[in-house]
Design a protein around this motif. Structure first.
Motif, PDB file in Angstrom:
ATOM      1  N   ILE A  92      68.211  33.583  65.159  1.00  0.00           N
ATOM      2  CA  ILE A  92      67.299  34.464  65.897  1.00  0.00           C
ATOM      3  C   ILE A  92      66.101  34.755  64.997  1.00  0.00           C
ATOM      4  N   GLY A  93      64.938  34.233  65.380  1.00  0.00           N
ATOM      5  CA  GLY A  93      63.714  34.451  64.599  1.00  0.00           C
ATOM      6  C   GLY A  93      63.294  33.163  63.902  1.00  0.00           C
ATOM      7  N   ALA A  94      62.058  32.732  64.195  1.00  0.00           N
ATOM      8  CA  ALA A  94      61.530  31.499  63.585  1.00  0.00           C
ATOM      9  C   ALA A  94      60.492  31.816  62.526  1.00  0.00           C
ATOM     10  N   GLY A  95      60.747  32.870  61.718  1.00  0.00           N
ATOM     11  CA  GLY A  95      59.966  33.075  60.497  1.00  0.00           C
ATOM     12  C   GLY A  95      60.528  32.151  59.425  1.00  0.00           C
ATOM     13  N   LEU A  96      60.078  32.343  58.191  1.00  0.00           N
ATOM     14  CA  LEU A  96      60.539  31.423  57.133  1.00  0.00           C
ATOM     15  C   LEU A  96      62.025  31.569  56.845  1.00  0.00           C
ATOM     16  N   ALA A  97      62.577  32.780  57.021  1.00  0.00           N
ATOM     17  CA  ALA A  97      64.019  32.938  56.793  1.00  0.00           C
ATOM     18  C   ALA A  97      64.794  32.120  57.820  1.00  0.00           C
ATOM     19  N   GLY A  98      64.418  32.254  59.081  1.00  0.00           N
ATOM     20  CA  GLY A  98      65.118  31.513  60.134  1.00  0.00           C
ATOM     21  C   GLY A  98      64.912  30.011  60.010  1.00  0.00           C
ATOM     22  N   ALA A 123      59.574  41.369  48.983  1.00  0.00           N
ATOM     23  CA  ALA A 123      59.402  40.641  50.247  1.00  0.00           C
ATOM     24  C   ALA A 123      58.340  39.558  50.067  1.00  0.00           C
ATOM     25  N   THR A 124      58.793  38.350  49.898  1.00  0.00           N
ATOM     26  CA  THR A 124      57.906  37.219  49.628  1.00  0.00           C
ATOM     27  C   THR A 124      58.444  35.986  50.354  1.00  0.00           C
ATOM     28  N   ILE A 125      57.632  34.950  50.360  1.00  0.00           N
ATOM     29  CA  ILE A 125      58.075  33.670  50.922  1.00  0.00           C
ATOM     30  C   ILE A 125      59.339  33.209  50.198  1.00  0.00           C
ATOM     31  N   GLU A 126      59.321  33.317  48.880  1.00  0.00           N
ATOM     32  CA  GLU A 126      60.473  32.880  48.093  1.00  0.00           C
ATOM     33  C   GLU A 126      61.729  33.673  48.498  1.00  0.00           C
ATOM     34  N   GLY A 182      56.709  31.089  62.592  1.00  0.00           N
ATOM     35  CA  GLY A 182      56.052  31.458  61.329  1.00  0.00           C
ATOM     36  C   GLY A 182      56.085  32.945  61.053  1.00  0.00           C
ATOM     37  N   GLY A 183      56.209  33.770  62.103  1.00  0.00           N
ATOM     38  CA  GLY A 183      56.298  35.221  61.900  1.00  0.00           C
ATOM     39  C   GLY A 183      55.105  35.753  61.121  1.00  0.00           C
ATOM     40  N   ARG A 184      55.383  36.343  59.978  1.00  0.00           N
ATOM     41  CA  ARG A 184      54.308  36.949  59.162  1.00  0.00           C
ATOM     42  C   ARG A 184      53.575  35.926  58.310  1.00  0.00           C
ATOM     43  N   CYS A 185      53.918  34.676  58.464  1.00  0.00           N
ATOM     44  CA  CYS A 185      53.304  33.618  57.654  1.00  0.00           C
ATOM     45  C   CYS A 185      52.831  32.524  58.603  1.00  0.00           C
ATOM     46  N   ASN A 192      46.230  35.466  53.289  1.00  0.00           N
ATOM     47  CA  ASN A 192      46.331  34.478  52.211  1.00  0.00           C
ATOM     48  C   ASN A 192      47.693  34.616  51.566  1.00  0.00           C
ATOM     49  N   HIS A 193      48.386  33.517  51.407  1.00  0.00           N
ATOM     50  CA  HIS A 193      49.710  33.552  50.787  1.00  0.00           C
ATOM     51  C   HIS A 193      49.670  32.729  49.512  1.00  0.00           C
ATOM     52  N   LEU A 194      50.082  33.375  48.421  1.00  0.00           N
ATOM     53  CA  LEU A 194      50.109  32.693  47.131  1.00  0.00           C
ATOM     54  C   LEU A 194      51.557  32.416  46.745  1.00  0.00           C
ATOM     55  N   LEU A 195      51.820  31.187  46.366  1.00  0.00           N
ATOM     56  CA  LEU A 195      53.130  30.841  45.794  1.00  0.00           C
ATOM     57  C   LEU A 195      52.918  30.540  44.328  1.00  0.00           C
ATOM     58  N   ALA A 242      69.545  37.451  57.638  1.00  0.00           N
ATOM     59  CA  ALA A 242      68.546  36.823  56.751  1.00  0.00           C
ATOM     60  C   ALA A 242      67.224  37.546  56.940  1.00  0.00           C
ATOM     61  N   GLY A 243      66.319  37.338  56.014  1.00  0.00           N
ATOM     62  CA  GLY A 243      65.006  37.988  56.100  1.00  0.00           C
ATOM     63  C   GLY A 243      64.594  38.464  54.721  1.00  0.00           C
ATOM     64  N   ASP A 244      63.284  38.576  54.507  1.00  0.00           N
ATOM     65  CA  ASP A 244      62.791  38.980  53.179  1.00  0.00           C
ATOM     66  C   ASP A 244      63.226  40.386  52.804  1.00  0.00           C
ATOM     67  N   TRP A 245      63.689  41.157  53.779  1.00  0.00           N
ATOM     68  CA  TRP A 245      64.099  42.549  53.553  1.00  0.00           C
ATOM     69  C   TRP A 245      65.582  42.659  53.214  1.00  0.00           C
ATOM     70  N   GLN A 274      63.405  35.883  73.562  1.00  0.00           N
ATOM     71  CA  GLN A 274      63.676  37.087  72.746  1.00  0.00           C
ATOM     72  C   GLN A 274      65.103  37.576  72.948  1.00  0.00           C
ATOM     73  N   LEU A 275      65.798  37.747  71.853  1.00  0.00           N
ATOM     74  CA  LEU A 275      67.147  38.319  71.933  1.00  0.00           C
ATOM     75  C   LEU A 275      67.024  39.798  72.277  1.00  0.00           C
ATOM     76  N   ARG A 276      67.706  40.208  73.356  1.00  0.00           N
ATOM     77  CA  ARG A 276      67.654  41.619  73.780  1.00  0.00           C
ATOM     78  C   ARG A 276      68.833  42.409  73.243  1.00  0.00           C
ATOM     79  N   HIS A 315      65.937  30.688  68.237  1.00  0.00           N
ATOM     80  CA  HIS A 315      65.371  31.477  69.347  1.00  0.00           C
ATOM     81  C   HIS A 315      64.259  32.357  68.775  1.00  0.00           C
ATOM     82  N   GLU A 316      63.046  32.194  69.256  1.00  0.00           N
ATOM     83  CA  GLU A 316      61.909  32.964  68.740  1.00  0.00           C
ATOM     84  C   GLU A 316      61.303  33.791  69.885  1.00  0.00           C
ATOM     85  N   ALA A 317      61.087  35.073  69.609  1.00  0.00           N
ATOM     86  CA  ALA A 317      60.596  35.973  70.662  1.00  0.00           C
ATOM     87  C   ALA A 317      59.176  35.627  71.109  1.00  0.00           C
ATOM     88  N   THR A 318      58.319  35.236  70.167  1.00  0.00           N
ATOM     89  CA  THR A 318      56.900  35.039  70.503  1.00  0.00           C
ATOM     90  C   THR A 318      56.643  33.560  70.862  1.00  0.00           C
TER      91      THR A 318
END
Ligand SMILES: Cc1cc2nc3c(=O)[nH]c(=O)nc-3n(C[C@H](O)[C@H](O)[C@H](O)COP(=O)(O)OP(=O)(O)OC[C@H]3O[C@@H](n4cnc5c(N)ncnc54)[C@H](O)[C@@H]3O)c2cc1C
Length: 420
Positions: free
Chosen positions: A8-14, A400-403, A38-41, A57-60, A390-393, A225-227, A31-34
């Motif tokens: 659930i969620g197609a950000g980098l964690a998912g 909270a980073t890409i890594e 990429g979410g926040r990235c 801007n994202h720095l690695l 999962a998730g940066d949090w 979106q998962l309800r 499954h991605e709600a939007t």
């Protein structure tokens, strides 16, 4: 257990969990709600600047080994670009001073002993204070562990920690600051090379992952979106997507890779971080001067980092909550005024303002990396044996980073794979 894994969620964690599980032959449904991954990235076409830009801007750094491993898996490692050795240019808007920090590659910090490589105005002994952060216990803030003053602090420690933790440096969790220093400065320059997605976050981190997943038979369902999660005694029994319910078979599993406030609304009694910090980005459509460094650290201004991309200059302000409600035009003018001083470009165009611009304000860019919020981060496992977080949090030991997001996705995937 070797059934389907619903992510659930197609950000980098998912996405990273999905990539890892498909490599192990698992059937994955994301499954991605939007309407976008990429979410926040993410990248998007912006009509004001007339080009595709990143939300921020994202720095690695070259020491972000999980992020680089993910990029290798999806065949996109070559899309990150950076200098052959670790060098960071800085400019001080108050004094006009400019300098470049040049780390040496190995773990013995010869750069600290070389006045031409270290921060101007600092002494070798100043750097020893950083060691205190390396062993800082949980529950302490940076301000409780080191003196937040002096030239080294102002010219290196503060800009580094504000960028990495997205919080005013003294308030940041010392254990998270320590993790950053342990994985970068303490390893040496080979872990500190700055890397950026020059052609955009989407074409580097997101689209190759979607193509990779598609080739391996994974399904990615957008605007799905998962309800609610329906729980039985020890497991999640059903995924509720509003109009559609997906029952889970005995071997099926779920990775919940959504932001913390969404996870808390779906899982009862889940403790999550509840405070956030903003990041503000300003993008200007203009050709950077040829000598402009790809990344410039800036002191004593609103601008904190200035990025030069083809056809665009772009500014990042972390811990930018004070700018969230500032009038957009005024903010664009203030920031452009500083950019013009830093680059030598004209302070005002014939129109009387900056070149075509956009301000992107991410109000909840990251959880607030204070010791108290850090203590609220849960691990990957839950009381339900087929539900993993999962998730940066989540508690990755990193800010909270890409890594952090990718490590959490890898950990969630491994947790499920190891249950099989
Ligand atoms: C402006 C900005 C600048 C940043 N700069 C840097 C940087 O320089 N370096 C760095 O390393 N990190 C940076 N970060 C942090 C980095 O972007 C994040 O740590 C990372 O993207 C988080 O990924 P995630 O998958 O954990 O969460 P998210 O990206 O938030 O992904 C969660 C996904 O879940 C989806 N979702 C939510 N609810 C549901 C639901 N009910 N059903 C289905 N899907 C749902 C969301 O739409 C989203 O796609 C920055 C962040 C921002 C905002």
């Amino acid at each position: 257990m070797s059934g389907a894994v619903h992510i659930i969620g197609a950000g980098l964690a998912g996405l990273s969990a999905a990539v890892r599980l498909t490599a192990r032959g698992r059937h994955v449904v994301v499954h991605e709600a939007t309407a976008f991954a990429g979410g926040r990235c993410r990248s998007y076409y912006d009509a004001s600047v007339g080009m595709t830009i990143d939300n921020g801007n994202h720095l690695l750094l070259s020491g972000n080994h999980a992020a680089l491993g993910y990029l290798r898996s999806i065949g996109a490692e070559h899309r990150l670009i950076g200098p052959p050795s670790a060098a960071f240019s800085f400019a001080d808007l108050a004094s006009g001073a400019r300098w470049t920090l040049r780390f040496n590659d190995g773990p013995i910090p010869f750069w600290v002993f070389d006045p031409a490589r270290r921060v101007p105005g600092t002494r070798v002994l100043d750097y020893l204070s950083l060691a205190r952060l390396l062993w800082a216990p949980a529950g302490r803030s940076v301000g409780e562990v080191i003196a937040c003053k002096g030239t080294l602090y102002e010219r290196l420690v503060e800009p580094l920690l504000v960028a990495a933790l997205n919080i005013e440096a003294p308030d940041g969790a010392a254990r998270l600051a320590g993790a950053i220093i342990r994985e970068t400065l303490a390893v040496g320059g080979r872990a500190c090379r700055p890397l950026i997605a020059r052609e955009g976050l989407g074409t580097t981190l997101i689209e190759p992952a979607l193509a990779h997943l598609q080739q391996r038979g994974a399904a990615v369902r957008m605007e799905h979106q998962l309800r609610a999660l329906r729980f039985a005694a020890e497991r999640v029994e059903t995924l509720d997507f509003g109009g559609e319910s997906v029952p889970l078979a005995a071997g099926d599993a779920v990775i919940l890779a959504v932001p913390p406030y969404i996870a808390a609304s779906l899982v009862r009694d889940l403790q999550v971080p509840t405070e956030f910090r903003a990041i503000v980005n300003a993008h200007f459509r203009t050709e950077p001067p040829p000598a402009q460094p790809p990344i410039l650290g800036v002191l004593n201004g609103t601008v904190q980092w200035l990025f030069a991309f083809p056809g665009r200059l772009s500014v990042t302000v972390s811990a930018g909550d004070r700018l969230i409600d500032a009038p957009r035009e005024e903010l664009a003018k203030t920031i452009w005024g500083e950019v013009a001083r830093l680059t030598g470009l004209p302070a005002a165009l014939p129109s009387g303002g900056p070149p075509p611009w956009q301000i992107v304000r991410e109000r909840r860019a990251t959880f607030a990396a204070t010791p108290a919020q850090d203590a609220k981060r849960p691990g990957a496992t839950t009381p339900w044996r087929n539900l993993v977080l999962a998730g940066d949090w989540t508690d990755t030991g990193l800010p909270a980073t890409i890594e952090g997001a990718i490590r959490s996705g890898n950990r969630a995937a491994d947790t499920i794979a190891n249950q099989s």
